[in-house]
Design a protein around this motif. Structure first.
Motif, PDB file in Angstrom:
ATOM      1  N   SER A   1       0.843  -1.199   0.000  1.00 52.04           N
ATOM      2  CA  SER A   1       0.000   0.000   0.000  1.00 52.04           C
ATOM      3  C   SER A   1       0.874   1.242   0.000  1.00 52.04           C
ATOM      4  CB  SER A   1      -0.915   0.000   1.224  1.00 52.04           C
ATOM      5  OG  SER A   1      -0.140  -0.055   2.419  1.00 52.04           O
ATOM      6  N   PHE A   2       0.277   2.388  -0.381  1.00 50.19           N
ATOM      7  CA  PHE A   2       1.063   3.621  -0.441  1.00 50.19           C
ATOM      8  C   PHE A   2       0.212   4.812  -0.039  1.00 50.19           C
ATOM      9  CE2 PHE A   2      -1.129   3.655  -4.457  1.00 50.19           C
ATOM     10  CZ  PHE A   2      -1.246   4.983  -4.835  1.00 50.19           C
TER      11      PHE A   2
ATOM     12  N   TYR B   1       5.562   4.169   0.908  1.00 48.10           N
ATOM     13  CA  TYR B   1       5.120   2.844   0.503  1.00 48.10           C
ATOM     14  C   TYR B   1       5.415   1.856   1.614  1.00 48.10           C
ATOM     15  CZ  TYR B   1       4.985  -1.565  -2.108  1.00 48.10           C
ATOM     16  OH  TYR B   1       4.698  -2.834  -2.530  1.00 48.10           O
ATOM     17  N   THR B   2       4.470   0.959   1.876  1.00 51.42           N
ATOM     18  CA  THR B   2       4.659  -0.108   2.857  1.00 51.42           C
ATOM     19  C   THR B   2       4.873  -1.417   2.121  1.00 51.42           C
ATOM     20  OG1 THR B   2       3.249   1.038   4.460  1.00 51.42           O
ATOM     21  CG2 THR B   2       3.692  -1.300   4.853  1.00 51.42           C
TER      22      THR B   2
ATOM     23  N   PRO C   1      13.419  -3.210  -7.648  1.00 48.84           N
ATOM     24  CA  PRO C   1      13.156  -2.649  -8.972  1.00 48.84           C
ATOM     25  C   PRO C   1      11.668  -2.475  -9.269  1.00 48.84           C
ATOM     26  CG  PRO C   1      14.827  -4.357  -9.117  1.00 48.84           C
ATOM     27  CD  PRO C   1      14.243  -4.440  -7.740  1.00 48.84           C
ATOM     28  N   GLN C   2      10.835  -3.438  -8.857  1.00 50.58           N
ATOM     29  CA  GLN C   2       9.417  -3.343  -9.180  1.00 50.58           C
ATOM     30  C   GLN C   2       8.714  -2.250  -8.383  1.00 50.58           C
ATOM     31  OE1 GLN C   2       9.441  -4.659 -12.120  1.00 50.58           O
ATOM     32  NE2 GLN C   2       7.432  -5.596 -11.803  1.00 50.58           N
ATOM     33  N   VAL C   3       9.133  -2.030  -7.142  1.00 53.84           N
ATOM     34  CA  VAL C   3       8.582  -0.907  -6.372  1.00 53.84           C
ATOM     35  C   VAL C   3       8.940   0.402  -7.067  1.00 53.84           C
ATOM     36  CG1 VAL C   3       8.699   0.349  -4.187  1.00 53.84           C
ATOM     37  CG2 VAL C   3       8.577  -2.150  -4.180  1.00 53.84           C
TER      38      VAL C   3
ATOM     39  N   PRO D   1       9.175  -7.484   4.215  1.00 56.17           N
ATOM     40  CA  PRO D   1       7.842  -6.872   4.270  1.00 56.17           C
ATOM     41  C   PRO D   1       7.641  -6.020   5.515  1.00 56.17           C
ATOM     42  CG  PRO D   1       7.719  -9.194   4.866  1.00 56.17           C
ATOM     43  CD  PRO D   1       9.129  -8.943   4.421  1.00 56.17           C
ATOM     44  N   GLY D   2       6.649  -5.125   5.436  1.00 52.84           N
ATOM     45  CA  GLY D   2       6.256  -4.312   6.580  1.00 52.84           C
ATOM     46  C   GLY D   2       7.080  -3.062   6.807  1.00 52.84           C
TER      47      GLY D   2
END
Length: 346
Positions: free
Chosen positions: A273-274, A285-286, A294-296, A332-333
């Protein structure tokens, strides 16, 4: 850890460059392509550079009709009375030997009036571009099927294009190649020309993020999926995926706000989520399980993601943690910054 992160950065951004070139919907658009040029047409006079070249050698320039491609490159020239091979070669920045090679000429000197001369290599395979090409009724190359061991340099030389023009025709940011498996995948069809676009296209207002990437664009009369694709280096499938209200078979009304990054669209490797500001520019961004650096970056057009998350001490790199460094997979997180003007330091 810094050495490992440095290795991951190099590998990750190789993948990031490659992702832009792939024709799927996972990569964000690229930006700041050159303004559209005229479509292929007959031009009655040569370019200014041709005139200057002729002046350099103290001779008149070749002034006959020129047949140009969609980028304005001269592909063919039809001679007028008094034209010579030297005159034509100098006018179009070619050597006499190249002009002779392209047209199977000897030492003609003065050329017969009305002779149609090629200003790009003769049809057929050459070293680095051994695939099959399609030409239109006027002889302008329009598409090409990549052959094994082709090179970008070979293709651009054979068809009289620059790297930038080849990238624009295919709506990618660069013609990056590694190992013949991405841009130059054997059997892949490449476009060599652009479709005509409106003269006003691409003149609408843009909203950029802190990295200078256009996140939203407001259309004007003349904009189309093609014109946006050429300007922002998005293929049609991407634009339709990022903007469900658009349709491939309908014009884009003036005043439409078009999204040029996935943004709200969750993609593989960036499913978290962002938050965003009032203009819709992503701020933070979380990370989610399976996210990769790269994808983020692609999802939000954050080309300097590490700069926005630089540590207070320790030099280069970023403070955020990886679950798998070899795959650039983020733990994550974590809340990370998407705005280099509002970095999150740790």
């Amino acid at each position: 850890m810094e050495t490992q992160q440095g290795t991951a950065l190099k590998r990750g951004w190789e993948f990031a460059i490659i992702a832009v070139l792939l024709s799927g919907g996972l990569a964000a658009c690229s930006y700041d392509a050159p303004s559209p040029q005229p479509v292929a047409s007959e031009v009655s006079t040569p370019t200014g550079s041709a005139t200057a070249a002729a002046a350099d050698v103290g001779m008149r320039s070749a002034l006959g009709p020129v047949l140009a491609d969609s980028f304005g490159n001269a592909d063919f020239y039809t001679t007028l009375p008094g034209d010579t091979t030297e005159m034509v070669a100098r006018s179009f920045r070619l050597s006499d030997a190249k002009l002779a090679e392209f047209n199977d000429l000897g030492h003609e000197g003065t050329l017969a009036t009305g002779t149609r001369l090629r200003l790009i290599p003769a049809p057929g395979p050459i070293l680095g571009a051994k695939g099959t090409a399609v030409v239109d009724a006027k002889g302008i190359p329009t598409s090409y099927v990549v052959a094994p061991n082709d090179t970008v340099g070979g293709i651009t030389y054979r068809f009289g294009l620059t790297d930038e023009q080849l990238a624009e025709a295919n709506k990618v940011s660069i013609t990056y190649e590694k190992g013949g498996v991405y841009f130059l995948l054997a059997g892949k069809h490449l476009r060599l020309q652009k479709n005509p676009v409106g003269s006003r296209s691409g003149t609408g207002a843009s909203v950029n993020n802190s990295f200078g990437r256009t996140i939203f664009y407001t259309t004007v009369d003349g904009d189309s999926l093609d014109s946006l694709g050429y300007k922002f280096r998005c293929n049609t499938a991407q634009l339709l995926q990022y903007n469900p209200s658009l349709a491939a078979d309908k014009p884009i009304p003036a005043g439409t706000t078009v999204r040029l990054i996935p943004g709200e669209l969750k993609i593989d490797g960036a499913r978290g989520s962002f938050t965003a500001d009032a203009a819709g520019i992503p701020l933070t961004y979380t990370t989610a399980p399976g996210d990769t650096e790269p994808q983020v970056a692609f999802r939000f057009g954050a080309t300097e993601l590490r700069s926005a998350n630089r540590p207070l001490t320790g030099g280069a790199g970023a403070w955020y943690d990886f679950t798998d460094l070899s795959r650039n997979e983020l733990a994550p997180g974590q809340i990370i910054s998407l705005d280099q003007n509002k970095p999150i330091n740790k």
